[in-house]
Design a protein around this motif. Structure first.
Motif, PDB file in Angstrom:
ATOM      1  N   GLY A  78       3.388 -12.762  -1.395  1.00 54.13           N
ATOM      2  CA  GLY A  78       3.266 -11.613  -2.460  1.00 54.13           C
ATOM      3  C   GLY A  78       2.094 -11.054  -2.582  1.00 54.13           C
ATOM      4  N   VAL A  79       1.847  -9.797  -2.743  1.00 53.22           N
ATOM      5  CA  VAL A  79       0.507  -8.838  -2.442  1.00 53.22           C
ATOM      6  C   VAL A  79       0.375  -8.361  -3.693  1.00 53.22           C
ATOM      7  CG1 VAL A  79      -0.705  -7.190  -1.327  1.00 53.22           C
ATOM      8  CG2 VAL A  79       0.999  -8.742  -0.054  1.00 53.22           C
ATOM      9  N   LEU A  80      -0.690  -8.530  -4.488  1.00 54.42           N
ATOM     10  CA  LEU A  80      -1.142  -7.882  -5.653  1.00 54.42           C
ATOM     11  C   LEU A  80      -2.466  -7.277  -5.336  1.00 54.42           C
ATOM     12  CD1 LEU A  80      -1.193  -7.352  -8.815  1.00 54.42           C
ATOM     13  CD2 LEU A  80      -2.538  -9.652  -8.994  1.00 54.42           C
ATOM     14  N   ILE A  81      -2.199  -5.923  -5.916  1.00 59.16           N
ATOM     15  CA  ILE A  81      -3.406  -4.965  -5.523  1.00 59.16           C
ATOM     16  C   ILE A  81      -3.859  -4.382  -7.030  1.00 59.16           C
ATOM     17  CG2 ILE A  81      -4.222  -2.680  -4.662  1.00 59.16           C
ATOM     18  CD1 ILE A  81      -2.191  -3.245  -2.337  1.00 59.16           C
ATOM     19  N   VAL A  82      -4.993  -4.501  -7.457  1.00 57.87           N
ATOM     20  CA  VAL A  82      -5.685  -3.920  -8.576  1.00 57.87           C
ATOM     21  C   VAL A  82      -6.609  -2.706  -7.956  1.00 57.87           C
ATOM     22  CG1 VAL A  82      -6.935  -4.033 -10.638  1.00 57.87           C
ATOM     23  CG2 VAL A  82      -5.523  -5.953  -9.799  1.00 57.87           C
ATOM     24  N   VAL A 130       0.827  -1.176   0.185  1.00 57.50           N
ATOM     25  CA  VAL A 130       0.022   0.149   0.194  1.00 57.50           C
ATOM     26  C   VAL A 130       0.961   1.215   0.022  1.00 57.50           C
ATOM     27  CG1 VAL A 130      -1.596   1.617   1.440  1.00 57.50           C
ATOM     28  CG2 VAL A 130      -2.011  -1.285   1.136  1.00 57.50           C
ATOM     29  N   GLU A 131       2.131   1.236   0.937  1.00 61.45           N
ATOM     30  CA  GLU A 131       2.706   2.252   0.896  1.00 61.45           C
ATOM     31  C   GLU A 131       3.448   2.721  -0.224  1.00 61.45           C
ATOM     32  OE1 GLU A 131       4.919   0.997   3.913  1.00 61.45           O
ATOM     33  OE2 GLU A 131       3.556   1.358   5.594  1.00 61.45           O
ATOM     34  N   ILE A 137       1.762  -3.528  12.634  1.00 60.55           N
ATOM     35  CA  ILE A 137       2.135  -2.609  11.427  1.00 60.55           C
ATOM     36  C   ILE A 137       0.981  -2.349  10.575  1.00 60.55           C
ATOM     37  CG2 ILE A 137       3.457  -2.991   9.448  1.00 60.55           C
ATOM     38  CD1 ILE A 137       5.458  -4.684  10.669  1.00 60.55           C
ATOM     39  N   GLN A 138       0.830  -1.192  10.237  1.00 61.40           N
ATOM     40  CA  GLN A 138      -0.037  -0.578   9.467  1.00 61.40           C
ATOM     41  C   GLN A 138       0.559   0.026   8.268  1.00 61.40           C
ATOM     42  OE1 GLN A 138      -2.613   2.409  11.127  1.00 61.40           O
ATOM     43  NE2 GLN A 138      -1.586   2.618  12.884  1.00 61.40           N
ATOM     44  N   PRO A 139      -0.213   0.544   7.427  1.00 59.29           N
ATOM     45  CA  PRO A 139       0.022   1.518   6.392  1.00 59.29           C
ATOM     46  C   PRO A 139       0.502   2.766   7.087  1.00 59.29           C
ATOM     47  CG  PRO A 139      -1.673   0.347   5.361  1.00 59.29           C
ATOM     48  CD  PRO A 139      -1.715  -0.133   6.738  1.00 59.29           C
ATOM     49  N   TYR A 151      -0.482  -3.137  -8.726  1.00 59.39           N
ATOM     50  CA  TYR A 151       0.724  -3.126  -7.916  1.00 59.39           C
ATOM     51  C   TYR A 151       0.836  -4.291  -7.307  1.00 59.39           C
ATOM     52  CZ  TYR A 151      -0.919   1.665  -8.331  1.00 59.39           C
ATOM     53  OH  TYR A 151      -1.152   2.923  -9.058  1.00 59.39           O
ATOM     54  N   TYR A 152       2.319  -4.613  -7.127  1.00 63.44           N
ATOM     55  CA  TYR A 152       2.689  -6.046  -6.534  1.00 63.44           C
ATOM     56  C   TYR A 152       3.958  -5.718  -5.585  1.00 63.44           C
ATOM     57  CZ  TYR A 152       4.424 -10.831  -5.964  1.00 63.44           C
ATOM     58  OH  TYR A 152       4.558 -11.806  -5.406  1.00 63.44           O
ATOM     59  N   SER A 153       3.948  -6.253  -4.761  1.00 60.64           N
ATOM     60  CA  SER A 153       5.053  -6.221  -3.752  1.00 60.64           C
ATOM     61  C   SER A 153       5.286  -7.391  -2.994  1.00 60.64           C
ATOM     62  CB  SER A 153       4.687  -5.171  -2.746  1.00 60.64           C
ATOM     63  OG  SER A 153       5.854  -4.989  -1.774  1.00 60.64           O
ATOM     64  N   GLN A 154       6.434  -7.742  -2.454  1.00 55.54           N
ATOM     65  CA  GLN A 154       6.582  -9.118  -1.638  1.00 55.54           C
ATOM     66  C   GLN A 154       7.756  -9.012  -0.709  1.00 55.54           C
ATOM     67  OE1 GLN A 154       8.095 -11.762  -4.870  1.00 55.54           O
ATOM     68  NE2 GLN A 154       9.805 -10.193  -5.412  1.00 55.54           N
ATOM     69  N   MET A 155       7.663 -10.048   0.172  1.00 54.80           N
ATOM     70  CA  MET A 155       8.396 -10.064   1.233  1.00 54.80           C
ATOM     71  C   MET A 155       8.757 -11.204   1.794  1.00 54.80           C
ATOM     72  SD  MET A 155       7.603  -8.239   5.040  1.00 54.80           S
ATOM     73  CE  MET A 155       7.809  -6.740   4.110  1.00 54.80           C
TER      74      MET A 155
END
Length: 386
Positions: free
Chosen positions: A331-335, A102-103, A174-176, A319-323
């Motif tokens: 992995g996190v995918l946001i449309v 999100v960030e 933890i939050q945005p 958007y995609y981010s991973q950890m």
């Protein structure tokens, strides 16, 4: 490419002409969905030839909760707490993965204090997760004492978490844009005291369980997974690194303050149960080393950069981010359509991909070895069946 689709009934129907070399009749048994060694509601349908496993068919769906669909009906702040119900042993890292996605998408800036605290907490939870895994692995293979020692040491870390986060298992901290609260005034001292206590205990772990010849025989050359199959199945985390592939997002795509610390990537060479065990043991040492480098250098500053009630929107796009969590890549995918809630939200969980490696490593092995394989995969079922 040809895709063959078969139902569970097709897979479990005994063929008329069995290919068994032992001239015995093949049969099917269920391992789970309520079995102690699966650590959750996981069902494995086993095609057996006597004591030899011919095929493993994972069957999921017993704890599905539609988390991703629920996320699409909530704001970006509201969806974070749902992720600590997935891999509850990596709750902090799951919260961080969503917050980071999100960030990045919303271009929210963070302070160094937030990044330091997040990194320290992530490594503390990796340590805590591996302690639990070590205890239950010993118990799964017949040694009950490690379970007591592992939980004894894990509880001390849980006490430190509870003081800062107000919870002991489903940690929602933890939050945005930052953290729920600042760390407890005693956090640094208690963390340093704990590391001083636990370092010699880790060597006791090695003497108690790792050096046990019976335990080693249960793991060595059992459940071998070669690197090509591991990659093709999307395995990550200690399961992949045990095959000799040093892929770790903390090093490959650094986030938090991992670029500022020195640590080694633990890897194996054979890809068997023993390598998966050894990788996690070494990862505990490396987590301690990372925390020690950061704990005295937490900078001053804000613990949150946006007001808790501030609306967060993400520009239209994908958007995609991973950890790197304790079990591999989340992995996190946001449309986004530019609104306050995601249009599509998808999670790539490490446990789901790691589960399918059992279909490659188990055939040809004896039934008793399957417990060692499942245990060294360190599966958390609600993460794959979300």
């Amino acid at each position: 490419m040809t895709v063959h689709i078969s139902t569970l009934n097709d897979r479990t129907t005994v063929p008329e002409n069995s290919k068994s070399s032992l001239n015995t009749q093949e049969f099917f048994i269920n391992m789970g969905p309520q079995h102690p060694s699966t650590h959750g509601v996981l069902r494995l349908v086993l095609k057996m030839d006597g004591e030899t496993i011919r095929e493993v068919i994972p069957v999921l769906g017993y704890i599905h909760r539609s988390i991703e669909k629920i996320c699409e009906h909530n704001t970006y702040r509201q969806i974070v707490h749902l992720t600590d119900r997935m891999d509850y042993l990596s709750a902090v890292m799951n919260n961080w993965a969503v917050s980071m996605a999100v960030e990045k998408a919303a271009q929210i800036e963070l302070t160094d204090r937030i990044e330091y605290i997040r990194t320290i907490l992530a490594e503390m939870q990796r340590l805590q997760s591996h302690q639990l895994w070590w205890g239950v692995t010993g118990m799964d293979l017949g040694a009950f004492t490690p379970f007591l020692y592992g939980f004894r040491d894990r509880e001390m870390l849980t006490d430190i978490f509870e003081e800062t986060m107000g919870a002991r298992l489903t940690l929602n901290y933890i939050q945005p844009a930052g953290l729920m609260f600042d760390i407890h005034p005693d956090f640094v001292k208690k963390t340093k005291d704990y590391l001083k206590y636990f370092k010699p205990k880790l060597e006791e772990y090695e003497a108690l369980l790792s050096a046990n010849p019976i335990f080693q025989q249960r793991l060595r050359d059992v459940g071998i997974l070669d690197r090509e199959k591991a990659v093709s199945l999307g395995a990550t985390g200690p399961v992949l690194r045990a095959c000799g592939i040093p892929y770790d997002l903390r090093r490959v795509e650094p986030y938090g303050v991992y670029e500022k610390v020195s640590f080694k990537i633990a890897v194996g060479s054979v890809g068997d149960c023993w390598d998966r065990y050894s990788v996690r043991m070494e990862e505990m040492r490396q987590s301690i080393q990372i925390i020690e480098q950061l704990i005295d250098n937490i900078p001053e500053g804000k613990f949150i950069t946006k007001k808790p009630a501030a609306k967060i929107t993400i520009p239209e796009g994908r958007y995609y981010s991973q950890m790197e969590t304790a079990r591999g890549v989340l992995g996190v995918l946001i449309v986004s359509t530019g609104k306050e809630k995601p249009y599509r939200f998808h999670l790539r969980s490490p446990n789901f991909n790691n589960l399918w490696t059992i279909t490659q490593m188990a055939p040809g092995s004896r039934l008793g070895d399957l417990v060692a394989m499942v245990s060294t995969l360190d599966l958390v079922i609600p993460d794959m069946d979300r």
